[in-house]
Design a protein around this motif. Structure first.
Motif, PDB file in Angstrom:
ATOM      1  N   LEU A  55      13.581 -32.179 -10.388  1.00  0.00           N
ATOM      2  CA  LEU A  55      13.563 -33.447  -9.596  1.00  0.00           C
ATOM      3  C   LEU A  55      14.600 -32.802  -8.663  1.00  0.00           C
ATOM      4  CD1 LEU A  55      12.802 -36.327  -8.510  1.00  0.00           C
ATOM      5  CD2 LEU A  55      15.265 -36.394  -9.738  1.00  0.00           C
ATOM      6  N   ARG A  74      12.293 -30.307  -6.285  1.00  0.00           N
ATOM      7  CA  ARG A  74      12.156 -30.403  -5.791  1.00  0.00           C
ATOM      8  C   ARG A  74      12.444 -30.863  -4.370  1.00  0.00           C
ATOM      9  NH1 ARG A  74       9.833 -33.293  -9.774  1.00  0.00           N
ATOM     10  NH2 ARG A  74      10.253 -35.430  -9.344  1.00  0.00           N
ATOM     11  N   ARG A  75      13.789 -31.728  -4.242  1.00  0.00           N
ATOM     12  CA  ARG A  75      14.543 -32.340  -3.394  1.00  0.00           C
ATOM     13  C   ARG A  75      15.121 -30.675  -2.322  1.00  0.00           C
ATOM     14  NH1 ARG A  75      17.247 -37.195  -6.113  1.00  0.00           N
ATOM     15  NH2 ARG A  75      15.575 -38.923  -6.159  1.00  0.00           N
ATOM     16  N   GLU A 102       5.335 -40.748  -4.737  1.00  0.00           N
ATOM     17  CA  GLU A 102       5.854 -39.970  -3.758  1.00  0.00           C
ATOM     18  C   GLU A 102       5.039 -38.781  -3.295  1.00  0.00           C
ATOM     19  OE1 GLU A 102       9.819 -38.272  -6.299  1.00  0.00           O
ATOM     20  OE2 GLU A 102       9.514 -39.961  -7.226  1.00  0.00           O
ATOM     21  N   LEU A 129       4.256 -33.191  -7.833  1.00  0.00           N
ATOM     22  CA  LEU A 129       4.880 -34.966  -8.350  1.00  0.00           C
ATOM     23  C   LEU A 129       3.404 -35.520  -8.695  1.00  0.00           C
ATOM     24  CD1 LEU A 129       6.273 -35.271  -4.644  1.00  0.00           C
ATOM     25  CD2 LEU A 129       7.036 -35.508  -7.029  1.00  0.00           C
ATOM     26  N   ARG A 183       3.809 -38.451  -9.989  1.00  0.00           N
ATOM     27  CA  ARG A 183       4.428 -40.176  -9.133  1.00  0.00           C
ATOM     28  C   ARG A 183       3.533 -39.932  -8.471  1.00  0.00           C
ATOM     29  NH1 ARG A 183       9.978 -39.302 -11.472  1.00  0.00           N
ATOM     30  NH2 ARG A 183      11.006 -40.035  -9.816  1.00  0.00           N
ATOM     31  N   SER A 220       4.097 -31.827  -3.858  1.00  0.00           N
ATOM     32  CA  SER A 220       3.327 -32.322  -4.615  1.00  0.00           C
ATOM     33  C   SER A 220       2.545 -31.887  -5.971  1.00  0.00           C
ATOM     34  CB  SER A 220       2.578 -32.140  -3.400  1.00  0.00           C
ATOM     35  OG  SER A 220       2.990 -32.750  -1.830  1.00  0.00           O
TER      36      SER A 220
END
Ligand SMILES: Nc1ncnc2c1ncn2[C@@H]1O[C@H](COP(=O)(O)OP(=O)(O)OP(=O)(O)O)[C@@H](O)[C@H]1O
Ligand SMILES: [Mg+2]
Length: 1022
Positions: free
Chosen positions: A850, A853-854, A888, A880, A885, A877
């Motif tokens: 996470l 990714r951010r 998102e 994700l 997810r 993506s």
């Protein structure tokens, strides 16, 4: 006395001089005055008409050719020769021979003048005539043929001492020539013409029968069906390569409509214009019901006025009515009642004679049959009035038994008497079953608008969509390259005539791009420029600068007094060839049509072009240095055209790098290619070779995005870079840039990673690392970790990959290393984060995933480099969706597709679509999923990329299985497994095997169970 006052005086209207002065009307605005303006000045109707006519003539004043102006132009050349002149000279006394020749010359001069030609040269009994010089006119080829026909008819009738009637042969050809060079001196001076066309005209004359006119293919294609022609078959002509087709002209055809004669090959369906067609239909319905109507249909040349009328006529074909069609001609603006007489002649099937007086007499005679009082009239004025009355009555009478459609075309060329007639018909129309449609171009100020029962309909240019539809229709199933198709749409500016002629020219050239104005448009475009006198030269300068140019820059380049320049610009604006944006002195100008610009530029000779472009470069460098630095591509183009190769190469390179840094990827690729093309023509030097290597690497990097990482173009470009580096090394030249060798290795690594070859990608990453370790510098080491890290992850060695990527991230310094994004595809840190996010997730560390990714998406947004952002959006993506997810991922996928579409990069767009397809599959929309994935897969493969195949084939297989299509599912999953084994792409190996298992499980179940399973699957969390 002011210039305008003098002009008014010359027209016998000096009483208005004060009013013009009070309203500050000078020459610069004269041609913009409208009928309403003059009315506002308090000028009475008759004088308004006279003034408007005089203003039109002012604009149309042909200019004498400038003293030394040779030009490239399309001309129609007519070559005439007397038959049997040698026998004549042997048999006649020299004085008699002289009389014969002078009668013949006089006849030729008169005929040619009547048809607007220019006798360039008498060579004994041979005469060379130009049509289209010094003044081009829209229908030059047609006039040349008419002149030829008249001449062969007139010569045998000449009374000469020769005894027997004289005979003449005429040859006509149309083509590009250089004309205007002064040849000889004094009396013998003439404006010579150089090119193949004069020779062709002379040779065709040679094969003509006595008293016949023979024309070449170039002329024939401009004539439509206006003349009766006899194909003579292919001819062998001396000095002209290959058999040449030729036609004998048998005579003019009596055509009801010029438009139809010129479109004998058929029309394509009407594009757009639904609203206008509807208006015409509504007016017709009213007229038919006894409420007479008029439609004033206006618009620029070629916009489709006549085509719209053809459409109306077609719609009315099955309804009982009478049609009356009138055509005005640019050659008959002063010939009283010309369109009406022609219509009557056509109606009565009588022959056309040329003398205006003859025709008027004939008209009177015709009308006298129904209105005997005409010839009894006393004065010419009375006679004219009675003629008018009779002609108006005629329409009235015809509209009694059945409704009448009266079409009056091209009113801008109407003679005053016909206009008066039309005005009176319109006054009478209200109570008749009559629809009058008048067409005209913008230069005509219609006095009738605003009256009851009168509708004005101004035709605008076509939308890009309609223009595109026209192209597709004209191409009849042939597919034009998208670039060529777009170029036509852009350059035609929504003018259907331009769309049509450019498309035809492209089709004739087998789909290749147009580099010149089509032959069929030359005369019409040049005629607009030739009318401008000195202002044409300013148009040529402007055209060399570009479609748009500033007053300041033009003033620097023009080397003319400002007042004179401004007058010319005013004239160009008034003639509708330029738009002025902003008031002076900060004005910029825009060519109304790209093709007018092309035509103006096209007349310049090569040397003149070079000189003008060099002047433009000078002006940029000395006065607009900021433009050189902010828009190097603008100046680079002029350097190329001026032959300033070195400067051009350097500016194109600069432009390409700027574009790439700003993510204008296609532009970058184009500009860098241009830079390389320029460099290639320069003599080699160490500095130049270094620059060439750098440019080649930059181009390779741009191609990665535009053509695809593994496309043949990208590979070839990297190969070329490597061979340039080897050549430089062989010459003992060390690269200035320490990263050169790494760039090439990177290129090969990328290609193998995309056209997936796992072992080779790993091997190249290892070579990269070995080189970097030997050197010990940070940047290569950091990049080495990145390449190794990604290679490990994609080949399934997730932990090793993750650790390499961590080292990349640790070495990264944003200040120093951001610039590397333009040399190694994407930002180094963002790339590492994006892949580490996947590795962490796959290894079960969701929190680390996470965070990465951010940071990846956030970092990419901050950098603002499109290629980096597309990289981050796609890989994040992907992770994700693996992590379930969907919510998102969805907006990121949309953003990716939109961005990739905007940048024109098919690779990233197809990646985005694959993700979208998977998202659909995960949501249970298997039908859409299959459709999207299949088409995206084809797109991705078209860029040369084969990577990700195990992933997308397996999700496609799973979607097929959901639909019960087990054959497809098994085929796809086998392909996925085979691809994995062959290429070693194993980052999603576990998933592929799982999907294979799921497919078998589904296949083994009964149909009912499949349906239940589907419901169950959808209600499960991911
Ligand atoms: N909407 C359209 N759809 C398809 N073809 C069109 C359309 N409009 C015009 N054309 C074609 O473009 C060409 C030019 O149109 P047209 O001759 O009607 O122009 P115009 O306005 O009458 O020009 P001019 O002022 O020179 O008489 C013709 O060949 C016509 O068939
Ligand atoms: Mg027309």
């Amino acid at each position: 006395m002011s210039q305008v006052a003098q002009w008014l005086d010359g027209l016998g209207m000096s009483e208005y001089a004060a009013r013009f002065a009070e309203n500050r009307i000078d020459f610069s605005v004269l041609s913009e005055l409208t009928d309403q303006d003059l009315k506002d000045l308090g000028i009475v109707l008759g004088d308004r008409r006279k003034l408007l006519r005089a203003i039109r003539e002012l604009d149309a004043e042909p200019s004498a050719p400038p003293a030394d102006a040779a030009e490239r132009r399309q001309l129609t050349l007519m070559f005439c020769d007397l038959v049997g002149s040698t026998t004549l000279s042997a048999s006649l006394d020299p004085e008699d021979l002289r009389a014969v020749l002078s009668a013949y010359h006089r006849c030729c001069a008169q005929t040619v003048e009547r048809h607007g030609g220019f006798v360039a040269k008498y060579m004994g009994d041979g005469v060379l005539v130009y049509f289209g010089y010094p003044q081009a006119r829209e229908h030059d080829a047609e006039h040349a043929v008419e002149a030829g026909l008249d001449f062969v008819e007139a010569v045998p009738k000449l009374a000469t001492p020769a005894g027997a009637p004289l005979q003449v042969r005429v040859g006509i050809a149309t083509g590009m020539v250089v004309v205007g060079d002064l040849v000889g001196s004094g009396e013998a001076q003439e404006r010579g013409v150089v090119g193949e066309t004069p020779n062709l005209a002379a040779r065709l004359q040679g094969i003509a029968e006595p008293n016949a006119v023979v024309i070449a293919a170039g002329t024939r294609r401009l004539l439509g069906d206006l003349f009766e022609l006899q194909h003579l078959g292919p001819q062998d002509l001396k000095g002209i390569p290959g058999p040449v087709p030729a036609w004998a002209v048998l005579g003019a055809r009596k055509v009801e409509s010029r438009f139809e004669a010129l479109h004998a090959g058929g029309l394509i369906p009407l594009a757009g214009r639904a609203a206008e067609a509807e208006t015409l239909a509504r007016c017709w319905a009213k007229a038919e019901g006894g409420e007479g109507q008029a439609v004033l249909l206006s618009g620029e040349a070629g916009v489709g006025k006549s085509r719209l009328i053809a459409d109306l006529i077609e719609r009315l074909a099955s309804q009982p009515h009478r049609r009356l069609r009138y055509y005005c001609s640019p050659q008959r603006t002063a010939s009283a009642f010309h369109p009406i007489i022609s219509q009557l002649e056509r109606a009565m099937g009588s022959a056309q004679t040329d003398s205006a007086a003859d025709r008027l007499d004939k008209l009177d005679a015709m009308l006298a049959q129904t209105s005997p009082f005409i010839t009894a009239a006393q004065t010419p004025a009375q006679r004219r009035q009675r003629t008018l009355d009779a002609l108006v009555d005629r329409v009235d009478k015809l509209a009694r038994p059945e409704p009448v459609l009266l079409v009056f075309e091209d009113a801008h060329w109407a003679d005053p008497s016909s206009l008066e007639w039309l005005g009176r018909v319109l006054e009478r129309a209200a109570h008749l079953r009559l629809l009058v449609v008048v067409t005209f171009r913008a230069e005509f100020a219609s006095p009738w608008s605003g009256r009851p029962g009168v509708t004005t309909l101004a035709l605008d240019r076509l939308s890009k969509r309609d223009a595109g539809a026209m192209i597709d229709r004209l191409a009849e199933g042939r597919v034009l390259p998208p670039k060529v198709r777009n170029d036509i749409i852009d350059r035609a500016d929504g003018i259907p005539l331009f769309v049509q002629e450019m498309t035809r020219a492209v089709l004739e050239a087998d789909g290749s791009a147009l580099d010149a104005v089509p032959a069929t448009l030359q005369a019409s475009l040049l005629s607009r420029l030739d009318r401008l006198g000195d202002a044409k030269e300013v148009a040529q300068l402007g055209a060399a600068i570009g479609r748009e140019f500033s007053h300041d820059l033009l003033a620097c380049v023009a080397a003319k007094p400002i007042a004179q320049l401004d007058r010319s610009l005013d004239r160009l604006v008034a003639a509708g060839l330029l738009f002025r944006q902003h008031p002076r002195p900060h004005a910029t100008y825009l060519f109304n049509h790209a093709l007018v610009q092309d035509a103006a530029y096209g007349t310049l000779l090569r040397e003149a072009r070079r000189t003008i472009h060099a002047r433009i470069v000078d002006a940029f460098e000395s006065r607009f240095a900021d433009i050189v630095s902010t828009q190097p591509e603008l100046v680079a183009r002029h350097c190329t055209e001026a032959g300033l190769i070195e400067k051009a190469a350097s500016l194109w390179g600069r432009a390409g790098r700027r574009s790439f840094a700003r993510s204008a990827l296609w532009e970058a690729a184009e500009q860098l290619s241009r830079a390389l093309a320029q460099v290639a023509s320069l003599p080699g030097s160490p500095t130049l070779r270094r620059e060439q290597i750098q440019l080649q690497l930059d181009l390779s990097n741009a191609l990665i995005h535009t053509k695809g990482h593994a496309s043949p173009e990208t590979k070839a470009s990297f190969d070329q870079a490597r061979s340039l580096i080897e050549q430089a090394a062989a010459l003992g030249e060390a690269p200035e840039d320490p990263l050169v060798a790494y760039s090439v290795l990177y290129g090969f690594w990328v290609a193998n990673r995309m056209a997936f070859n796992g072992p080779v990608a790993r091997e190249l990453a290892a070579q990269f690392q070995a080189l970097a370790q030997a050197e010990g510098a940070t940047v290569p080491l950091m990049l080495g970790h990145l390449l190794a890290g990604i290679s490990f992850v994609v080949t399934g060695d997730l932990a090793a990959g993750k650790s390499e990527l961590a080292q990349t991230i640790a070495l990264y310094d944003p200040v120093e290393h951001r610039v590397l994004a333009t040399r190694f595809g994407h930002d180094v840190r963002v790339s590492a984060l994006a892949w580490r996010a996947f590795a962490s997730w796959a290894l079960g560390d969701s929190e680390a995933s996470l965070a990465d990714r951010r940071s990846a998406v956030g970092g990419a947004r901050e950098i603002g480099h499109a290629a980096t952002l597309m990289f981050a959006l796609s890989h994040v993506s992907l992770t994700l969706l693996h992590a379930g997810r969907r919510g998102e991922a969805a907006p990121l996928i949309d953003e990716l597709i939109e961005l990739a579409d905007g940048k024109g990069t098919l690779y990233w767009k197809s990646y985005g679509l694959l993700l979208r397809g998977w998202l659909a599959a995960l949501k249970g929309e298997s039908v859409q999923a299959v459709e999207i994935i299949r088409s995206a897969m084809a797109d991705m493969r078209s860029t040369g990329a084969t990577g990700y195949a195990p992933w997308y084939l397996s999700i496609l297989a799973r979607a097929h299985a959901e639909l019960g299509q087990f054959d497809d599912a098994r085929r796809c999953i086998s392909e996925a497994l085979a691809a994995m084994a062959a290429t070693d792409e194993r980052w999603c190996e576990a998933d592929v095997h799982r999907r294979a298992g799921e497919i078998e499980r589904l296949a083994g179940w009964s149909a009912g169970l499949v349906a239940r399973h589907r419901d169950f699957d959808r209600s499960s969390p991911s």
